[in-house]
Scaffold this motif. Structure first.
Motif, PDB file in Angstrom:
ATOM      1  N   VAL A 230       0.867  -1.178   0.000  1.00  0.00           N
ATOM      2  CA  VAL A 230       0.000   0.000   0.000  1.00  0.00           C
ATOM      3  C   VAL A 230       0.902   1.225   0.000  1.00  0.00           C
ATOM      4  O   VAL A 230       1.806   1.334   0.839  1.00  0.00           O
ATOM      5  CB  VAL A 230      -0.930   0.028   1.220  1.00  0.00           C
ATOM      6  CG1 VAL A 230      -1.695   1.352   1.284  1.00  0.00           C
ATOM      7  CG2 VAL A 230      -1.899  -1.146   1.193  1.00  0.00           C
ATOM      8  N   THR A 231       0.664   2.129  -0.934  1.00  0.00           N
ATOM      9  CA  THR A 231       1.480   3.342  -1.025  1.00  0.00           C
ATOM     10  C   THR A 231       0.609   4.561  -0.758  1.00  0.00           C
ATOM     11  O   THR A 231      -0.473   4.710  -1.344  1.00  0.00           O
ATOM     12  CB  THR A 231       2.139   3.464  -2.407  1.00  0.00           C
ATOM     13  OG1 THR A 231       2.997   2.343  -2.614  1.00  0.00           O
ATOM     14  CG2 THR A 231       2.963   4.741  -2.502  1.00  0.00           C
ATOM     15  N   ILE A 232       1.083   5.420   0.132  1.00  0.00           N
ATOM     16  CA  ILE A 232       0.391   6.663   0.473  1.00  0.00           C
ATOM     17  C   ILE A 232       1.240   7.835   0.014  1.00  0.00           C
ATOM     18  O   ILE A 232       2.435   7.902   0.309  1.00  0.00           O
ATOM     19  CB  ILE A 232       0.127   6.749   1.986  1.00  0.00           C
ATOM     20  CG1 ILE A 232      -0.791   5.605   2.431  1.00  0.00           C
ATOM     21  CG2 ILE A 232      -0.493   8.088   2.352  1.00  0.00           C
ATOM     22  CD1 ILE A 232      -1.040   5.559   3.925  1.00  0.00           C
ATOM     23  N   THR A 268      -1.331   9.094   9.116  1.00  0.00           N
ATOM     24  CA  THR A 268      -1.820   7.761   8.774  1.00  0.00           C
ATOM     25  C   THR A 268      -0.721   6.728   8.937  1.00  0.00           C
ATOM     26  O   THR A 268      -0.939   5.640   9.499  1.00  0.00           O
ATOM     27  CB  THR A 268      -2.339   7.739   7.328  1.00  0.00           C
ATOM     28  OG1 THR A 268      -3.318   8.757   7.152  1.00  0.00           O
ATOM     29  CG2 THR A 268      -2.964   6.390   6.989  1.00  0.00           C
ATOM     30  N   ALA A 269       0.462   7.046   8.447  1.00  0.00           N
ATOM     31  CA  ALA A 269       1.589   6.120   8.573  1.00  0.00           C
ATOM     32  C   ALA A 269       1.899   5.834  10.037  1.00  0.00           C
ATOM     33  O   ALA A 269       2.186   4.687  10.412  1.00  0.00           O
ATOM     34  CB  ALA A 269       2.815   6.697   7.872  1.00  0.00           C
ATOM     35  N   HIS A 270       1.855   6.859  10.874  1.00  0.00           N
ATOM     36  CA  HIS A 270       2.110   6.671  12.299  1.00  0.00           C
ATOM     37  C   HIS A 270       1.124   5.671  12.890  1.00  0.00           C
ATOM     38  O   HIS A 270       1.521   4.750  13.629  1.00  0.00           O
ATOM     39  CB  HIS A 270       2.016   8.012  13.021  1.00  0.00           C
ATOM     40  CG  HIS A 270       2.353   7.951  14.481  1.00  0.00           C
ATOM     41  ND1 HIS A 270       1.452   7.493  15.431  1.00  0.00           N
ATOM     42  CD2 HIS A 270       3.477   8.283  15.166  1.00  0.00           C
ATOM     43  CE1 HIS A 270       2.006   7.551  16.621  1.00  0.00           C
ATOM     44  NE2 HIS A 270       3.232   8.025  16.501  1.00  0.00           N
ATOM     45  N   MET A 271      -0.151   5.816  12.575  1.00  0.00           N
ATOM     46  CA  MET A 271      -1.158   4.901  13.107  1.00  0.00           C
ATOM     47  C   MET A 271      -0.947   3.481  12.594  1.00  0.00           C
ATOM     48  O   MET A 271      -0.983   2.511  13.366  1.00  0.00           O
ATOM     49  CB  MET A 271      -2.562   5.402  12.753  1.00  0.00           C
ATOM     50  CG  MET A 271      -3.016   6.598  13.558  1.00  0.00           C
ATOM     51  SD  MET A 271      -4.695   7.155  13.174  1.00  0.00           S
ATOM     52  CE  MET A 271      -4.379   8.346  11.870  1.00  0.00           C
ATOM     53  N   LEU A 272      -0.724   3.349  11.295  1.00  0.00           N
ATOM     54  CA  LEU A 272      -0.571   2.020  10.704  1.00  0.00           C
ATOM     55  C   LEU A 272       0.639   1.289  11.267  1.00  0.00           C
ATOM     56  O   LEU A 272       0.572   0.106  11.619  1.00  0.00           O
ATOM     57  CB  LEU A 272      -0.446   2.142   9.182  1.00  0.00           C
ATOM     58  CG  LEU A 272      -1.684   2.618   8.425  1.00  0.00           C
ATOM     59  CD1 LEU A 272      -1.330   2.932   6.976  1.00  0.00           C
ATOM     60  CD2 LEU A 272      -2.808   1.584   8.485  1.00  0.00           C
ATOM     61  N   LEU A 273       1.760   1.995  11.359  1.00  0.00           N
ATOM     62  CA  LEU A 273       2.994   1.358  11.812  1.00  0.00           C
ATOM     63  C   LEU A 273       2.939   1.068  13.310  1.00  0.00           C
ATOM     64  O   LEU A 273       3.401   0.018  13.769  1.00  0.00           O
ATOM     65  CB  LEU A 273       4.187   2.249  11.479  1.00  0.00           C
ATOM     66  CG  LEU A 273       4.466   2.434   9.980  1.00  0.00           C
ATOM     67  CD1 LEU A 273       5.554   3.489   9.757  1.00  0.00           C
ATOM     68  CD2 LEU A 273       4.866   1.115   9.334  1.00  0.00           C
ATOM     69  N   LEU A 281       4.009  -0.873   3.754  1.00  0.00           N
ATOM     70  CA  LEU A 281       3.664   0.533   3.564  1.00  0.00           C
ATOM     71  C   LEU A 281       4.802   1.299   2.922  1.00  0.00           C
ATOM     72  O   LEU A 281       5.961   1.181   3.322  1.00  0.00           O
ATOM     73  CB  LEU A 281       3.320   1.165   4.912  1.00  0.00           C
ATOM     74  CG  LEU A 281       2.931   2.643   4.893  1.00  0.00           C
ATOM     75  CD1 LEU A 281       1.616   2.847   4.163  1.00  0.00           C
ATOM     76  CD2 LEU A 281       2.842   3.192   6.319  1.00  0.00           C
ATOM     77  N   ARG A 282       4.438   2.113   1.930  1.00  0.00           N
ATOM     78  CA  ARG A 282       5.381   3.066   1.349  1.00  0.00           C
ATOM     79  C   ARG A 282       4.748   4.446   1.405  1.00  0.00           C
ATOM     80  O   ARG A 282       3.565   4.609   1.087  1.00  0.00           O
ATOM     81  CB  ARG A 282       5.703   2.707  -0.101  1.00  0.00           C
ATOM     82  CG  ARG A 282       6.822   3.556  -0.718  1.00  0.00           C
ATOM     83  CD  ARG A 282       7.081   3.160  -2.161  1.00  0.00           C
ATOM     84  NE  ARG A 282       8.328   3.729  -2.667  1.00  0.00           N
ATOM     85  CZ  ARG A 282       8.736   3.624  -3.940  1.00  0.00           C
ATOM     86  NH1 ARG A 282       7.986   2.963  -4.827  1.00  0.00           N
ATOM     87  NH2 ARG A 282       9.874   4.166  -4.316  1.00  0.00           N
ATOM     88  N   VAL A 283       5.526   5.426   1.825  1.00  0.00           N
ATOM     89  CA  VAL A 283       5.051   6.805   1.909  1.00  0.00           C
ATOM     90  C   VAL A 283       5.926   7.672   1.007  1.00  0.00           C
ATOM     91  O   VAL A 283       7.158   7.649   1.117  1.00  0.00           O
ATOM     92  CB  VAL A 283       5.091   7.328   3.357  1.00  0.00           C
ATOM     93  CG1 VAL A 283       4.664   8.798   3.410  1.00  0.00           C
ATOM     94  CG2 VAL A 283       4.189   6.486   4.260  1.00  0.00           C
TER      95      VAL A 283
END
Length: 469
Positions: A230-232, A268-273, A281-283
């Motif tokens: 999933v890439t954000i 969002t990345a903080h919550m997911l990780l 995950l890729r940001v």
């Protein structure tokens, strides 16, 4: 656990019992009024509540004394219960102390606890602005770590948006992303300045090259190699003058928030990780300042894109979709299962739906339904608008493959989404056109930066993929 929460297991060690806050609706008020102790009842009567027959107005707290004059309990008006974040008003209404909620429906307790934490947020970088000192006993059945995780992530994003551009340029935004990546052991890289040309990010370079701070493309990733990709992508324009199509001064006042998409991506990345959601995950964050100098890109320029499409510049104040285009093309090359982008992209979205309800775009009906459902469930609402294919003709150019803005004044948010979709064909893509700001305070949402759609995406992806054991 968040410092404003008190674990239920700590209750026996407290020096005094927590003060009870009773949620009062017009329907429950008669029973609440009848149960009040004589002194409290007299106090309520003195304020006219007994005569009114409906109790405190929504969002109003009434502090009731005991016989010694100390605080005995609090009555809090919740209205018809439609606003699940109404409890976000409480931290500002209560004196220092420890409180427990009573009368909150079981399915509303998590939202009440989260609203308490979100409402207590303060931005205090430049002046003394202490957070409220009222602490909440974690309601029965609520996961304290989960609501703390969400509140911490939202605060991270709000802090970034609220920080002015003199202290948050592309470099500082990169530093924030690097700190997050380091915390979770993510792989981090950044491509800076003329390196962008060598790495084939010509649109990111063109938009940011006029600034004293070099443009950059931030890239970090984490997660098990076997998990779905999933890439954000988050728009990271740390300030937008409009470029040579310069904005009037009134339109620049809030342009520190033009990196709100990047802030939502990082939240969002903080919550997911932190939750261990099972995604690889890729940001990606194109971080630029759209400034003005002799190096500025110009209306009428034709600039190549990473995908190979030549792009005619119709207006330099539509820079966000340009930097996103290169980042989305890079995201597409990795063939992820899903691409999500956040961007403070168009004023047209605000004209259509206002500041509280961001539009989103996707061609996948199942994904759209899941997003709408998640948004309602976590009180982070969005509204789907169509990728109306006939409007692609509005992006036609006589000298390039595509113009990046519409040839007319209509459907500005839709045509921006259609432009972005050209760079992600073949992969499910969700685009959020967010505002990134709360113009006037609401319960759980103080005035200032807001990471719109971040909580809903986290909830959706968590439900879709699950968490690691």
């Amino acid at each position: 656990m968040h410092p404003l929460l008190v674990s239920r297991s700590d209750l026996p060690t407290l020096p005094a019992s927590p003060v009870t806050i009773r949620a009062v609706s017009p329907q429950s008020w008669p029973d609440v009024a009848a149960s009040l102790a004589p002194l409290a009842r007299a106090f309520a009567a003195a304020q006219g509540f007994l005569e009114s027959g409906k109790g405190p107005d929504a969002g109003k707290a009434v502090l009731l004394p005991n016989a010694d004059g100390a605080l005995a309990e609090v009555l809090f008006g919740v209205g018809d219960g439609a606003d699940r974040f109404i409890y976000g008003k409480l931290p500002d209404l209560l004196p220092e102390g420890i409180y427990t909620l009573d009368g909150v429906p079981e399915d509303g307790r998590e939202a009440a606890a989260l609203a308490w934490l979100l409402g207590a947020y303060r931005f205090a970088r430049y002046r003394d602005n202490p957070a409220p000192a009222a602490r909440l006993v974690v309601p029965e059945g609520v996961d304290a770590l989960e609501v703390s995780r969400v509140a911490e992530s939202v605060a991270l994003g709000r802090d970034l948006i609220n920080t002015p551009a003199n202290d948050l340029g592309p470099q500082e935004l990169s530093n924030a992303a690097h700190a997050l990546a380091t915390r979770f052991g993510a792989r981090f890289s950044v491509t800076v300045g003329d390196e962008l040309l060598d790495a084939n990010f010509p649109l990111v370079h063109a938009v940011g090259r006029a600034s004293a701070q070099a443009p950059r493309l931030i890239d970090f990733s984490a997660g098990d190699e076997s998990w779905p990709k999933v890439t954000i992508v988050g728009k990271g324009v740390t300030f937008d003058t409009g470029g040579l199509d310069i904005k009037p001064s009134s339109a620049m006042l809030l342009m520190k928030k033009d990196m709100g998409g990047a802030a939502s991506a990082l939240a969002t990345a903080h919550m997911l990780l932190d939750a261990g959601v099972k995604v690889r995950l890729r940001v990606l964050i194109p971080a630029v300042e759209n400034a003005i100098s002799g190096a500025s890109f110009r209306p009428g320029d034709v600039i190549p894109s990473r995908k190979g499409l030549s792009v005619e510049i119709g207006n330099t104040d539509a820079e966000g979709r340009l930097v996103l285009a290169d980042a989305l093309a890079l995201a597409r090359e990795d063939d992820p299962e899903l691409i999500i982008d956040y961007a403070t992209l168009t004023g047209a979205a605000r004209v259509a739906l206002g500041p509280e309800l961001p539009p989103f775009y996707t061609e996948d009906d199942d994904i759209a339904a899941a997003i709408a459902e998640a948004g309602l469930a976590v009180n982070d609402p969005v509204w789907r608008l169509p990728l109306w294919a006939p409007y692609n003709k509005l992006l036609a150019s006589k000298v390039a493959d595509v113009n990046h803005i519409s040839s007319g004044g209509f459907a500005g948010s839709i045509t921006a989404a259609l432009f972005l979709r050209r760079f992600t064909v073949g992969v499910p893509h969700v685009h959020f056109d967010i505002y990134g700001w709360t113009p006037s305070a609401r319960p759980g949402r103080p005035e200032g930066g807001e990471v719109q759609a971040a909580r809903l995406v986290y909830a959706w992806l968590k439900s879709r993929y699950g968490v690691a054991a």
